[in-house]
Design a protein around this motif. Structure first.
Motif, short mmCIF file in Angstrom:
data_model
loop_
_atom_site.label_atom_id
_atom_site.label_comp_id
_atom_site.label_asym_id
_atom_site.label_seq_id
_atom_site.Cartn_x
_atom_site.Cartn_y
_atom_site.Cartn_z
N TYR A 15 8.95 -1.52 -5.95
CA TYR A 15 8.63 -0.50 -4.96
C TYR A 15 9.91 0.15 -4.43
O TYR A 15 10.89 -0.55 -4.14
CB TYR A 15 7.89 -1.12 -3.77
CG TYR A 15 6.62 -1.84 -4.14
CD1 TYR A 15 5.43 -1.14 -4.31
CD2 TYR A 15 6.60 -3.22 -4.31
CE1 TYR A 15 4.25 -1.80 -4.64
CE2 TYR A 15 5.44 -3.89 -4.63
CZ TYR A 15 4.26 -3.18 -4.80
OH TYR A 15 3.10 -3.83 -5.11
N LYS A 52 5.35 0.39 8.38
CA LYS A 52 4.53 -0.82 8.34
C LYS A 52 5.40 -2.06 8.22
O LYS A 52 6.52 -2.02 7.69
CB LYS A 52 3.54 -0.77 7.16
CG LYS A 52 2.58 0.39 7.23
CD LYS A 52 1.68 0.28 8.43
CE LYS A 52 0.64 1.38 8.42
NZ LYS A 52 -0.06 1.51 9.65
N ASN A 56 0.86 -1.18 0.00
CA ASN A 56 0.00 0.00 0.00
C ASN A 56 0.90 1.23 0.00
O ASN A 56 1.64 1.47 0.96
CB ASN A 56 -0.91 -0.01 1.24
CG ASN A 56 -1.85 1.17 1.28
OD1 ASN A 56 -2.13 1.78 0.25
ND2 ASN A 56 -2.34 1.48 2.46
N ILE A 57 0.85 1.98 -1.07
CA ILE A 57 1.70 3.17 -1.21
C ILE A 57 0.99 4.35 -0.55
O ILE A 57 0.06 4.93 -1.11
CB ILE A 57 1.99 3.49 -2.69
CG1 ILE A 57 2.58 2.27 -3.39
CG2 ILE A 57 2.89 4.70 -2.82
CD1 ILE A 57 3.89 1.80 -2.82
N ASN A 58 1.44 4.68 0.66
CA ASN A 58 0.81 5.78 1.40
C ASN A 58 1.83 6.63 2.13
O ASN A 58 1.47 7.48 2.94
CB ASN A 58 -0.23 5.22 2.39
CG ASN A 58 0.40 4.32 3.43
OD1 ASN A 58 1.61 4.16 3.50
ND2 ASN A 58 -0.43 3.72 4.26
N GLY A 59 3.11 6.40 1.89
CA GLY A 59 4.14 7.19 2.54
C GLY A 59 4.56 6.70 3.91
O GLY A 59 5.47 7.25 4.51
N ASP A 60 3.91 5.67 4.42
CA ASP A 60 4.22 5.15 5.75
C ASP A 60 5.10 3.91 5.62
O ASP A 60 4.62 2.83 5.31
CB ASP A 60 2.94 4.81 6.51
CG ASP A 60 3.19 4.35 7.94
OD1 ASP A 60 4.37 4.28 8.35
OD2 ASP A 60 2.21 4.08 8.64
#
Length: 87
Positions: free
Chosen positions: A69, A30, A23-27
């Motif tokens: 990624y 994880k 999930n590309i969300n900047g976090d």
């Protein structure tokens, strides 16, 4: 003309297979990113001929069957860029 010194050997990095789509969300805290090691800190392409960068930049990389990624950590306080004008 003075010859340049030989280039240092190319760096190699571990790039693990992602256990699931990322999930590309900047976090990048994880769990999925925990298996991807950090690269060494970036330096100028000319190596020791140039000063060490003032701010740290490094990345983590992973791949799956569809995507590659990259997560980057950049300490630069003034990141900027340009893009071509769209017509």
């Amino acid at each position: 003309m003075t010859a340049l010194p030989p280039a240092p050997p190319a760096l190699q990095y571990i790039c693990p297979h992602a256990p699931r789509p990322v999930n590309i969300n900047g976090d990048i805290t994880k769990e999925v990113w925990s298996k991807a090691p950090w690269t060494s800190d970036f330096v100028d392409i000319e190596g020791d001929l140039k000063p060490k960068p003032r701010f740290r930049t490094r990345v983590k990389m992973m791949w799956d069957d569809k995507y590659f990624y990259i997560a980057a950590e950049m300490e630069e306080p003034h990141v900027w860029g340009t893009r071509p004008r769209l017509r």
